[in-house]
Write a protein that holds these residues in place. Structure first.
Motif, PDB file in Angstrom:
ATOM      1  N   UNK A 131      78.640  51.948  46.066  1.00  0.00           N
ATOM      2  CA  UNK A 131      78.037  53.161  45.497  1.00  0.00           C
ATOM      3  C   UNK A 131      77.948  54.264  46.528  1.00  0.00           C
ATOM      4  N   UNK A 132      77.545  53.880  47.733  1.00  0.00           N
ATOM      5  CA  UNK A 132      77.416  54.883  48.786  1.00  0.00           C
ATOM      6  C   UNK A 132      78.786  55.493  49.086  1.00  0.00           C
ATOM      7  N   UNK A 133      79.780  54.619  49.187  1.00  0.00           N
ATOM      8  CA  UNK A 133      81.127  55.105  49.490  1.00  0.00           C
ATOM      9  C   UNK A 133      81.600  56.066  48.399  1.00  0.00           C
ATOM     10  N   UNK A 134      81.380  55.660  47.131  1.00  0.00           N
ATOM     11  CA  UNK A 134      81.812  56.505  46.009  1.00  0.00           C
ATOM     12  C   UNK A 134      81.062  57.839  46.026  1.00  0.00           C
TER      13      UNK A 134
ATOM     14  N   UNK B 260      83.181  61.245  46.450  1.00  0.00           N
ATOM     15  CA  UNK B 260      83.364  62.140  45.307  1.00  0.00           C
ATOM     16  C   UNK B 260      82.331  63.245  45.252  1.00  0.00           C
ATOM     17  N   UNK B 261      81.531  63.335  46.330  1.00  0.00           N
ATOM     18  CA  UNK B 261      80.562  64.427  46.394  1.00  0.00           C
ATOM     19  C   UNK B 261      79.594  64.466  45.220  1.00  0.00           C
ATOM     20  N   UNK B 262      79.135  63.270  44.786  1.00  0.00           N
ATOM     21  CA  UNK B 262      78.160  63.235  43.695  1.00  0.00           C
ATOM     22  C   UNK B 262      76.870  63.898  44.160  1.00  0.00           C
ATOM     23  N   UNK B 263      76.086  64.407  43.227  1.00  0.00           N
ATOM     24  CA  UNK B 263      74.800  64.928  43.684  1.00  0.00           C
ATOM     25  C   UNK B 263      73.649  63.987  43.370  1.00  0.00           C
ATOM     26  N   UNK B 264      73.966  62.819  42.819  1.00  0.00           N
ATOM     27  CA  UNK B 264      72.960  61.748  42.850  1.00  0.00           C
ATOM     28  C   UNK B 264      73.666  60.397  42.823  1.00  0.00           C
TER      29      UNK B 264
END
Ligand SMILES: Nc1ncnc2c1ncn2[C@@H]1O[C@H](COP(=O)(O)OP(=O)(O)O)[C@@H](O)[C@H]1O
Ligand SMILES: [Mg+2]
Lengths: 312, 359
Positions: free
Chosen positions: A83-86, A90-94
């Protein structure tokens, strides 16, 4: 005899004729008595917690007994790392999963770990009848029980908190909102504490009834899974029948759904319940709080009572 | 100073009276607690440690009341249970260190004391191997080590010779003797065999059906000479090993005799002189390249004393004396109490007889 503890006592140094015997000669190494501190019950209890906690991760035991705990711990943290890598890539904001949901999501793995660790902690002492050696020391039986409860609680907590720490560190590295992440992380840790204490008391109680470790493992797995599947299926049935009000009450019937509802009600998470809705903190949620506390207390009490009967 | 005092101590289980108004006073030294199975020996130990409440009566250990000060008593007392109690997958060192810490010793002290104690019980080489691979004798030593590791003032040893062969039993008894003489720790040791404790104890307490039968001192015993019975193998160079050893020991200045069988009986004086004789015997045999089949100390037996005085207790049969005894090499120089010290060194057969049940 104990007044000058630093002297060396030996057969030759003890000229009290009648007692100095020939057989003492064979291993004639002077005896040194002990004059240092004797730290008493609390030290014994702390040492027992440390010893049991290490044992729960296979530390200080054979290489073979490290394999399973370490394997499970790896499986437990793997999704967090992904999850951290993703999230970073992908520049998620959460984060894809809330902190409070992580333990619930990984419950099968945590359950397996609990089922392994609890019998490791108490069944072996019963099976090899080591308990008399504990009880003939300054410890009281209640010290033994509370030490085991504390050790397993800490072990389960560490097992659950490690991936949360990874998630948190990853979230901060990925420059997600520090305040939101910190609140979520702390809620996740709080959930892990409640989860750990409840499961520690429940699993130790089950394991303490059998000196056979295999039975203990099977019994803990059964108690954690069978009610869970029963409760979850029942929740879906009543939900499909349209009486969604009963869903919350059914959730009280298994440790897994109990924890899910509890964190949903008080730690701001959603649930895996059919509606996905958490019990209301002031309504059904209160029942979750009471049952969680009550079940933990009941199991601890029964465990103490169980050990009052363990003979020496 | 008394180490253990009980007054009217009783323990009743539903349907069974395990201890029945036991009043006994035990001082420092080695005390043998003898009684048949079910006599209440283990129950007494549990009550002394404060692990079970007495139905009535009181007991004090090292001046503390068992009923209220159990924890303080257990800090100063070591306990060796009669049953197996060791985890097989742990090395002796680690196990004993853990037990030392449970007794309140800080970590480094626990390690040092463990190394010392395991060496004293003769387990130094094997200590890093898991206990599961040990012989019964070695396991008994680990059990003894965990009882001694915190340097208690008193150890309670419940049937420590159980399951041991005769040689192992003698070694264990010698070790128990040393716990007092060398380590300065008082010992309460139980057995269902009267014969084996009389050689080890300064004092014998006999109980039956939870009641006290006798409490007797074995004073004077240890001042008399000891007889060492030695049996060796033969070799090509010494086709009659026993005779060769007899000659060699006589040449070395010891008083040695042959018995009718294969034994050489060596007389040892008390104290350091006798200790040196012990070494001489061992070294002489080693130098001759002969195998030592057995070397055992024979003290005079208290069985007769009890047989005479304990009317209620059909104690062990007395060793046969008189003309039928083939060899009579011991001539005690001056036993402190002639009435208590029979002059005979019994034959092996008589020893077996004396090992009979106390009840
Ligand atoms: N926990 C118990 N419950 C009921 N009876 C017991 C218990 N412990 C011991 N007893 C009984 O008390 C008697 C004395 O037992 P014990 O002290 O173990 O004898 P010993 O150690 O001399 O062999 C026996 O008859 C035994 O069956
Ligand atoms: Mg017993």
């Amino acid at each position: 005899m104990h007044t000058d503890p630093n002297t060396t006592r030996s057969a030759d140094a003890a000229p009290d004729g009648p007692t100095a015997r020939g057989d003492a000669r064979i291993h004639n190494i002077g005896y040194r008595s002990y004059s240092g501190p004797r730290l008493g019950r609390s030290h014994g209890r702390a040492s027992l917690i440390e010893h049991s906690l290490r044992g729960a991760f296979g530390l200080g035991r054979s290489a073979r007994s490290k394999v399973l705990p370490m394997l499970l711990l790896t499986i437990m943290t793997l999704p967090a790392m992904i999850m951290v890598a993703v999230a970073i890539a992908t520049d998620l904001n959460e984060l894809p999963l809330e902190y409070t949901r992580y333990v619930v999501f990984m419950q099968p793995i945590v359950g397996l770990y609990v089922a392994l660790a609890a019998p490791q902690m108490v069944s072996l002492d019963l099976r090899y009848r080591t308990t008399p050696l504990y009880f003939s020391r300054p410890l009281e039986r209640s010290d033994y029980v509370t030490a085991k409860l504390a050790a397993l609680s800490v072990a389960i907590f560490v097992f659950c908190a490690l991936p949360l720490v990874l998630l948190y560190a990853g979230a901060l590295l990925g420059e997600l909102s520090p305040s939101d992440e910190t609140v979520g992380f702390l809620q996740g840790l709080a959930g892990a504490v409640v989860f750990a204490v409840l499961h520690s008391a429940l699993a130790l109680l089950i394991a303490s009834f059998t000196p056979r470790r295999g039975f203990g493992v099977a019994a803990v797995i059964a108690v954690l899974t069978v009610p869970y599947f029963a409760a979850t299926s029942l929740q879906w049935i009543v939900y499909d029948l349209g009486s969604s009000g009963a869903v919350d009450w059914i959730g009280l019937l298994s440790p897994g759904t109990l924890m899910d509802g509890f964190q949903g009600a008080y730690l701001g998470g959603a649930t895996d319940f059919p509606s996905g809705i958490a019990p209301a903190a002031g309504g059904a949620g209160l029942a979750y709080l009471l049952v969680t506390v009550g079940l933990t207390a009941l199991c601890s009490f029964l465990l103490l009572r169980r050990y009052r009967k363990v003979g020496i | 100073m008394t180490v253990i005092v009980t007054e009217g101590l009783s323990k009743r289980y539903p349907g069974v009276t395990a201890l029945d108004r036991l009043t006994v006073n035990i001082g420092p030294g080695v005390t043998g607690l003898v009684g048949a199975n079910g006599a209440g020996k283990s129950t007494l130990i549990k009550l002394l440690l404060g692990l079970a409440p007495a139905t009535e009566g009181t007991s004090r250990v090292l001046g503390k009341d068992s009923a209220v000060d159990g924890s303080a008593i257990r800090a100063q007392v070591g306990y060796m249970p009669e049953h197996d109690c060791l985890p097989p997958d742990v090395p002796a060192t680690e196990f004993v260190v853990h037990m030392a810490r449970m007794s309140g010793l800080p970590r480094t002290a626990a390690r040092e004391r463990t190394a010392d104690t395991l060496r004293h019980v003769g387990l130094y080489e094997a200590r890093y191997r898991p206990i599961g691979g040990y012989s019964t004798g070695m396991k008994q030593r680990v059990k003894l080590a965990q009882a001694l590791v915190h340097d208690p003032q008193l150890v309670l040893l419940d049937e420590p010779t159980n399951g041991l062969d005769p040689a192992g039993r003698d070694e264990m008894l010698a070790l128990i003797r040393r716990v007092h003489t060398d380590f300065g720790i008082s010992v309460l040791v139980t057995s269902h065999l009267l014969g084996e404790l009389e050689r080890t104890s300064d004092h014998i307490v006999v109980i039956d059906g939870g009641k006290l039968l006798r409490s007797e001192s074995i004073g004077g015993f240890t001042q008399s000479t000891t007889t060492l019975a030695v049996e060796v193998t033969d070799s090509d160079r010494h086709p009659n090993g026993a005779e060769a050893v007899h000659e060699a020991l006589t040449a070395a200045g010891l008083t040695a005799q042959r018995d009718a069988g294969q034994l050489v009986l060596v007389e040892l004086a008390p104290g350091a002189e006798g200790d040196a004789g012990y070494d001489t015997v061992r070294d002489t045999i080693a130098d001759m390249g002969l195998g030592l089949v057995r070397m055992e100390q024979r003290r005079h037996r208290i069985a007769e004393v009890f047989a005479e005085r304990v009317d209620a207790a059909p104690a062990a049969p007395a060793a046969p004396e008189g003309p039928t005894t083939p060899a009579d090499p011991t001539t005690p120089e001056g036993p402190a109490d002639p009435a208590e010290v029979p002059a005979q060194a019994p034959t092996p057969a008589a020893q077996e007889g004396a090992d009979g049940r106390a009840h």
